[in-house]
Design an enzyme around this catalytic site. Structure first.
Site, mmCIF file in Angstrom:
data_model
loop_
_atom_site.group_PDB
_atom_site.id
_atom_site.type_symbol
_atom_site.label_atom_id
_atom_site.label_comp_id
_atom_site.label_asym_id
_atom_site.label_seq_id
_atom_site.Cartn_x
_atom_site.Cartn_y
_atom_site.Cartn_z
ATOM 1 N N ILE A 173 -3.798 4.458 0.084
ATOM 2 C CA ILE A 173 -4.486 4.895 1.309
ATOM 3 C C ILE A 173 -5.584 5.901 0.956
ATOM 4 C CG2 ILE A 173 -2.920 6.815 1.838
ATOM 5 C CD1 ILE A 173 -3.169 5.988 4.807
ATOM 6 N N GLN B 162 0.846 -1.181 0.000
ATOM 7 C CA GLN B 162 0.000 0.000 0.000
ATOM 8 C C GLN B 162 0.886 1.237 0.000
ATOM 9 O OE1 GLN B 162 -0.642 1.074 3.892
ATOM 10 N NE2 GLN B 162 -0.596 3.088 2.889
ATOM 11 N N CYS B 163 0.477 2.256 -0.787
ATOM 12 C CA CYS B 163 1.180 3.545 -0.730
ATOM 13 C C CYS B 163 0.121 4.648 -0.718
ATOM 14 C CB CYS B 163 2.166 3.683 -1.894
ATOM 15 S SG CYS B 163 1.369 3.703 -3.513
ATOM 16 N N HIS B 164 0.391 5.784 -1.358
ATOM 17 C CA HIS B 164 -0.582 6.880 -1.353
ATOM 18 C C HIS B 164 -1.692 6.621 -2.368
ATOM 19 C CE1 HIS B 164 -1.313 11.534 -1.609
ATOM 20 N NE2 HIS B 164 -2.255 10.906 -0.933
#
Lengths: 86, 309
Positions: free
Chosen positions: B295, B266-268
């Site tokens: 996210i 998961q990242c931005h």
């Protein structure tokens, strides 16, 4: 986990490759192109006369081995290497 | 670094034990570097079987070979115990038509792959074949596992498989090796019909996971590691509960895990995390997910209490 290359300007590394090959094969004509750790070499020298492809390429790789050593070597890959006789 | 006698003897035993040995990055079905993939592609089309050694899995072999072969790069190809060359030389020999002689192999005899064609797919093939004047049905499976079903000319190296009554499929030798065990079906959906291929040889891929799917997994209590590939600065702004920062310690911990473990990255927005997820697939993990939309998507779809930034 990412790939790290020394970000020397591409031209400098091409010049370093050329100089290293000329030290080992003084009569050679060297075309070095590329950048970002990946280079293409065309080397013409009388030293390759009578030698097969493996031995000819070993002469070149031997000359630039110090630039290819270790995980953070400035030369990550020689994308293509051609050896010719004049 | 000098090559120890023990390592030299070990390498000698490997190259002597097999007629053709390729020292490469990755495996025959999943090469991890373009040069290795190129040589695998050439050999697959020529040889029914050859031995490969993944130098990424064994740093001692990787370093030792550079001295043993007096050759600084990979792949390295050996035949009959002797060094043949690296990727450039293999390509050159292949282009000159001299590779088979260099390897000391006769014309390849490739084992016919097992192919399962469903009745529906066979019916579609038969119908199409009626219009394919003199052409044969071909299946290509590239070294990157892209598929091509087409009508084309037969070639002398083709492997021919009878897949249904009166229906034959032609494959080049490399495709034949990669296709073994594949099921071909024809599925009609809202957008029209299409073939689906299910191939057990295909290496694992990153699976996309929607925020709702991740929420369901977490609710079920499915064992997984949620890996946040963002920076600590971004984690100070917003964080998904239970996620862990991918730092050197966590990477070390993950690489020591069973390759069947489920990992969710998961990242931005879901781009950086995809690259990280692919990296872990490259390390052999088979159940790797990328959180679509990152996210930000999680905040929009699942948990508005997580701030957007």
């Amino acid at each position: 986990m990412s790939h790290h290359h020394h970000d020397a300007p591409a031209g400098d590394m091409c010049a370093a490759l050329r100089a290293s090959i000329l030290t080992a094969l003084p009569d050679a004509q060297v075309e070095a192109t590329g950048g970002g750790g990946h280079y293409t070499l065309v080397v013409t020298s009388t030293a390759f006369a009578g030698k097969g492809m493996v031995d000819s390429q070993r002469l070149v790789y031997g000359a630039i081995a110090h630039l290819m050593k270790g995980d953070n070597a400035p030369v990550h890959a020689i994308d293509s290497l051609r050896t010719r006789t004049p | 670094m000098a090559l120890s006698e023990a390592l030299r003897a070990h390498l000698r035993s490997i190259v002597d034990a097999h007629h053709v040995v390729l020292f490469m990055k990755g495996t025959r079905l999943s090469p991890q570097c373009g040069f290795s993939a190129t040589v695998v592609g050439i050999l697959d089309a020529m040889l029914p079987a050859y031995h490969t050694v993944d130098v990424l899995a064994d740093p001692a072999v990787r370093d030792g070979l550079k001295d043993f072969s007096e050759w600084p790069t990979f792949p390295q190809l050996y035949a009959r115990g002797a060094f043949v060359g690296g990727a450039d030389i293999v390509k050159e020999l292949h282009a000159r038509g001299e590779l088979q002689a260099a390897l000391g192999v006769a014309e390849a005899t490739v084992k016919a792959p097992a192919l399962h064609v469903t009745a529906k797919a066979a019916a579609v093939f038969r119908e199409a074949a009626a219009d394919a004047d003199g052409l044969v049905l071909r299946l290509e499976v590239s070294s990157g596992f892209r598929y091509d079903l087409s009508f084309g000319d037969a070639t002398p190296l083709d492997v021919v498989v009878t897949v249904a009554d009166g229906l034959r499929m032609y494959l080049d030798p490399g495709s034949a090796y990669r296709a073994d065990g594949t099921t071909i079906d024809y599925v009609v959906g809202a957008q029209g019909g299409g073939f689906t291929l299910s191939n057990p040889n295909e290496p694992a891929k990153v699976k996309q996971l929607s925020p709702l799917q991740l929420e369901a997994m977490l609710k079920e209590g499915k064992p997984l590691t949620l890996v946040d590939v963002r920076t600590t600065t971004e984690r100070d702004l917003a964080v998904i509960e239970g996620s862990r920062l991918l730092d050197a310690a966590l990477e070390h911990e993950l690489l020591a895990m069973d390759r069947g473990a489920a990992l969710v990255f998961q990242c931005h927005h879901g781009v950086r995390s995809l690259a990280a997820a692919e990296h872990f697939v490259g390390h052999g993990f088979r159940e790797v997910y990328n959180l679509q939309g990152g996210i930000d998507g999680w905040s929009v779809t699942v948990d508005p209490d997580v701030p957007r930034y």
